[in-house]
Motif scaffolding. Structure first.
Motif, PDB file in Angstrom:
ATOM      1  N   LEU A 120       0.825  -1.213   0.000  1.00 17.26           N
ATOM      2  CA  LEU A 120       0.000   0.000   0.000  1.00 17.26           C
ATOM      3  C   LEU A 120       0.855   1.257   0.000  1.00 17.26           C
ATOM      4  O   LEU A 120       0.456   2.275  -0.579  1.00 17.26           O
ATOM      5  CB  LEU A 120      -0.947  -0.008   1.202  1.00 17.26           C
ATOM      6  N   GLU A 121       2.017   1.205   0.610  1.00 14.47           N
ATOM      7  CA  GLU A 121       2.916   2.358   0.617  1.00 14.47           C
ATOM      8  C   GLU A 121       3.412   2.673  -0.798  1.00 14.47           C
ATOM      9  O   GLU A 121       3.551   3.833  -1.171  1.00 14.47           O
ATOM     10  CB  GLU A 121       4.099   2.082   1.544  1.00 14.47           C
ATOM     11  N   ARG A 122       3.633   1.635  -1.588  1.00 22.14           N
ATOM     12  CA  ARG A 122       4.089   1.840  -2.967  1.00 22.14           C
ATOM     13  C   ARG A 122       2.969   2.322  -3.895  1.00 22.14           C
ATOM     14  O   ARG A 122       3.237   3.018  -4.870  1.00 22.14           O
ATOM     15  CB  ARG A 122       4.674   0.546  -3.524  1.00 22.14           C
ATOM     16  N   ASN A 123       1.715   1.938  -3.603  1.00 23.83           N
ATOM     17  CA  ASN A 123       0.614   2.207  -4.532  1.00 23.83           C
ATOM     18  C   ASN A 123      -0.459   3.136  -3.966  1.00 23.83           C
ATOM     19  O   ASN A 123      -1.587   3.112  -4.439  1.00 23.83           O
ATOM     20  CB  ASN A 123      -0.046   0.875  -4.924  1.00 23.83           C
ATOM     21  N   TRP A 124      -0.158   3.951  -2.986  1.00 24.69           N
ATOM     22  CA  TRP A 124      -1.178   4.755  -2.327  1.00 24.69           C
ATOM     23  C   TRP A 124      -1.819   5.777  -3.256  1.00 24.69           C
ATOM     24  O   TRP A 124      -2.964   6.145  -3.067  1.00 24.69           O
ATOM     25  CB  TRP A 124      -0.610   5.442  -1.084  1.00 24.69           C
ATOM     26  N   LYS A 125      -1.110   6.246  -4.274  1.00 23.85           N
ATOM     27  CA  LYS A 125      -1.654   7.278  -5.170  1.00 23.85           C
ATOM     28  C   LYS A 125      -2.844   6.781  -5.984  1.00 23.85           C
ATOM     29  O   LYS A 125      -3.658   7.574  -6.430  1.00 23.85           O
ATOM     30  CB  LYS A 125      -0.563   7.777  -6.118  1.00 23.85           C
ATOM     31  N   SER A 126      -2.965   5.474  -6.157  1.00 22.66           N
ATOM     32  CA  SER A 126      -4.058   4.937  -6.967  1.00 22.66           C
ATOM     33  C   SER A 126      -5.383   4.853  -6.224  1.00 22.66           C
ATOM     34  O   SER A 126      -6.422   4.664  -6.849  1.00 22.66           O
ATOM     35  CB  SER A 126      -3.677   3.554  -7.501  1.00 22.66           C
ATOM     36  N   PHE A 127      -5.370   5.022  -4.884  1.00 17.88           N
ATOM     37  CA  PHE A 127      -6.634   4.888  -4.137  1.00 17.88           C
ATOM     38  C   PHE A 127      -6.807   5.907  -3.018  1.00 17.88           C
ATOM     39  O   PHE A 127      -7.895   6.012  -2.457  1.00 17.88           O
ATOM     40  CB  PHE A 127      -6.762   3.472  -3.560  1.00 17.88           C
ATOM     41  N   ALA A 128      -5.782   6.659  -2.659  1.00 20.34           N
ATOM     42  CA  ALA A 128      -5.882   7.580  -1.523  1.00 20.34           C
ATOM     43  C   ALA A 128      -5.436   8.983  -1.922  1.00 20.34           C
ATOM     44  O   ALA A 128      -4.715   9.161  -2.906  1.00 20.34           O
ATOM     45  CB  ALA A 128      -5.037   7.079  -0.364  1.00 20.34           C
ATOM     46  N   THR A 129      -5.854   9.953  -1.139  1.00 25.16           N
ATOM     47  CA  THR A 129      -5.460  11.339  -1.405  1.00 25.16           C
ATOM     48  C   THR A 129      -4.154  11.702  -0.716  1.00 25.16           C
ATOM     49  O   THR A 129      -3.523  12.687  -1.084  1.00 25.16           O
ATOM     50  CB  THR A 129      -6.558  12.308  -0.919  1.00 25.16           C
ATOM     51  N   GLN A 130      -3.754  10.936   0.286  1.00 24.77           N
ATOM     52  CA  GLN A 130      -2.470  11.166   0.952  1.00 24.77           C
ATOM     53  C   GLN A 130      -1.878   9.825   1.387  1.00 24.77           C
ATOM     54  O   GLN A 130      -2.571   8.830   1.484  1.00 24.77           O
ATOM     55  CB  GLN A 130      -2.636  12.103   2.145  1.00 24.77           C
ATOM     56  N   ASN A 131      -0.568   9.835   1.621  1.00 28.30           N
ATOM     57  CA  ASN A 131       0.125   8.608   1.989  1.00 28.30           C
ATOM     58  C   ASN A 131       0.017   8.392   3.495  1.00 28.30           C
ATOM     59  O   ASN A 131       0.669   9.052   4.291  1.00 28.30           O
ATOM     60  CB  ASN A 131       1.593   8.683   1.569  1.00 28.30           C
ATOM     61  N   TYR A 132      -0.822   7.442   3.882  1.00 21.99           N
ATOM     62  CA  TYR A 132      -0.988   7.100   5.284  1.00 21.99           C
ATOM     63  C   TYR A 132      -0.002   6.025   5.739  1.00 21.99           C
ATOM     64  O   TYR A 132       0.079   5.712   6.928  1.00 21.99           O
ATOM     65  CB  TYR A 132      -2.403   6.550   5.527  1.00 21.99           C
ATOM     66  N   PHE A 133       0.707   5.434   4.831  1.00 21.48           N
ATOM     67  CA  PHE A 133       1.452   4.207   5.098  1.00 21.48           C
ATOM     68  C   PHE A 133       2.935   4.499   5.300  1.00 21.48           C
ATOM     69  O   PHE A 133       3.727   4.478   4.361  1.00 21.48           O
ATOM     70  CB  PHE A 133       1.235   3.219   3.954  1.00 21.48           C
ATOM     71  N   ASP A 134       3.317   4.759   6.551  1.00 22.40           N
ATOM     72  CA  ASP A 134       4.715   4.984   6.876  1.00 22.40           C
ATOM     73  C   ASP A 134       5.449   3.652   6.986  1.00 22.40           C
ATOM     74  O   ASP A 134       4.839   2.594   6.964  1.00 22.40           O
ATOM     75  CB  ASP A 134       4.848   5.787   8.165  1.00 22.40           C
ATOM     76  N   ARG A 135       6.743   3.713   7.105  1.00 20.01           N
ATOM     77  CA  ARG A 135       7.522   2.467   7.141  1.00 20.01           C
ATOM     78  C   ARG A 135       7.330   1.691   8.435  1.00 20.01           C
ATOM     79  O   ARG A 135       7.639   0.516   8.508  1.00 20.01           O
ATOM     80  CB  ARG A 135       8.992   2.741   6.880  1.00 20.01           C
ATOM     81  N   TYR A 136       6.830   2.347   9.477  1.00 16.69           N
ATOM     82  CA  TYR A 136       6.584   1.648  10.740  1.00 16.69           C
ATOM     83  C   TYR A 136       5.213   0.981  10.779  1.00 16.69           C
ATOM     84  O   TYR A 136       4.959   0.153  11.639  1.00 16.69           O
ATOM     85  CB  TYR A 136       6.715   2.620  11.920  1.00 16.69           C
ATOM     86  N   GLY A 137       4.318   1.364   9.890  1.00 19.00           N
ATOM     87  CA  GLY A 137       3.016   0.715   9.803  1.00 19.00           C
ATOM     88  C   GLY A 137       2.043   1.092  10.902  1.00 19.00           C
ATOM     89  O   GLY A 137       1.162   0.303  11.236  1.00 19.00           O
ATOM     90  N   VAL A 138       2.175   2.296  11.457  1.00 19.86           N
ATOM     91  CA  VAL A 138       1.300   2.707  12.557  1.00 19.86           C
ATOM     92  C   VAL A 138      -0.147   2.797  12.093  1.00 19.86           C
ATOM     93  O   VAL A 138      -1.059   2.282  12.754  1.00 19.86           O
ATOM     94  CB  VAL A 138       1.770   4.065  13.143  1.00 19.86           C
ATOM     95  N   PHE A 139      -0.369   3.439  10.961  1.00 25.42           N
ATOM     96  CA  PHE A 139      -1.737   3.616  10.462  1.00 25.42           C
ATOM     97  C   PHE A 139      -2.408   2.272  10.220  1.00 25.42           C
ATOM     98  O   PHE A 139      -3.532   2.033  10.657  1.00 25.42           O
ATOM     99  CB  PHE A 139      -1.708   4.441   9.172  1.00 25.42           C
ATOM    100  N   LEU A 140      -1.711   1.387   9.531  1.00 30.06           N
ATOM    101  CA  LEU A 140      -2.289   0.076   9.234  1.00 30.06           C
ATOM    102  C   LEU A 140      -2.475  -0.754  10.504  1.00 30.06           C
ATOM    103  O   LEU A 140      -3.440  -1.508  10.604  1.00 30.06           O
ATOM    104  CB  LEU A 140      -1.412  -0.669   8.221  1.00 30.06           C
ATOM    105  N   SER A 141      -1.588  -0.583  11.461  1.00 28.97           N
ATOM    106  CA  SER A 141      -1.747  -1.304  12.729  1.00 28.97           C
ATOM    107  C   SER A 141      -3.002  -0.859  13.452  1.00 28.97           C
ATOM    108  O   SER A 141      -3.714  -1.682  14.030  1.00 28.97           O
ATOM    109  CB  SER A 141      -0.536  -1.071  13.633  1.00 28.97           C
ATOM    110  N   VAL A 142      -3.292   0.442  13.425  1.00 29.54           N
ATOM    111  CA  VAL A 142      -4.449   0.961  14.142  1.00 29.54           C
ATOM    112  C   VAL A 142      -5.750   0.616  13.419  1.00 29.54           C
ATOM    113  O   VAL A 142      -6.713   0.191  14.037  1.00 29.54           O
ATOM    114  CB  VAL A 142      -4.320   2.490  14.338  1.00 29.54           C
ATOM    115  N   LEU A 143      -5.774   0.783  12.098  1.00 34.22           N
ATOM    116  CA  LEU A 143      -7.033   0.622  11.369  1.00 34.22           C
ATOM    117  C   LEU A 143      -7.220  -0.743  10.715  1.00 34.22           C
ATOM    118  O   LEU A 143      -8.318  -1.040  10.251  1.00 34.22           O
ATOM    119  CB  LEU A 143      -7.182   1.712  10.309  1.00 34.22           C
TER     120      LEU A 143
END
Length: 163
Positions: A96-119
């Motif tokens: 998702l970090e590599r392809n975020w532009k195809s589905f999101a307006t901003q990059n939520y996916f940092d290298r630590y994965g905090v956003f994905l861990s929470v949601l």
């Protein structure tokens, strides 16, 4: 002997320092954690379609878990799938970090994965815990049922021996 005493004194000073830091953090309360949570919450655009689909997925999965609570085999499949989703969260975050532009307006996916861990991982772990508790309650009920049947059987056997 003096070296041992100085090592013990140094260790005690270090422990006292750690206790002081811990009590200072406890005295500060939950204010900083609450502020961090609000910052995280407001940084997300909750109207993005993919986020609404993700939240809907978790709600539907929770409803399926509640509805199927009597079916232990199906629940175990859901349990393993939920834990598999948590296990592959790191790989999913990289994709998702590599392809975020195809589905999101901003990059939520940092290298630590905090956003994905929470949601992603957080709700899946909560659902897995719910399944686990339900399974343990079902096992307790089954053990009670089995023990009652065993006691009834023993009572019948002892009653038959008396006749």
């Amino acid at each position: 002997m003096e070296e041992v005493r100085s090592a013990i004194d140094a260790h005690m000073d270090q422990m006292a320092d750690l206790v002081q830091k811990l009590t200072a953090e406890l005295r500060s309360g939950l204010g900083p954690a609450y502020d961090n949570f609000l910052g995280f919450f407001h940084a997300i655009d909750w109207k993005e379609p993919w986020l609404m689909c993700l939240l809907s997925f978790h709600v539907v999965l929770l409803i399926v878990v509640v509805i199927s609570r009597k079916n232990v085999n199906f629940q175990m499949c859901l349990f393993l799938l939920a834990l598999g989703g948590v296990y592959f969260a790191e790989s999913l975050n990289k994709i998702l970090e590599r392809n975020w532009k195809s589905f999101a307006t901003q990059n939520y996916f940092d290298r630590y994965g905090v956003f994905l861990s929470v949601l992603w991982s957080g709700p899946l772990l909560v659902i897995a815990i719910i399944i686990l508790v339900n399974t343990l309650l079902s096992l307790c009920y089954l053990i009670i049922k089995w023990k009652r049947a065993e006691l009834k059987h023993r009572a019948r056997l002892s009653h038959n021996k008396e006749d």
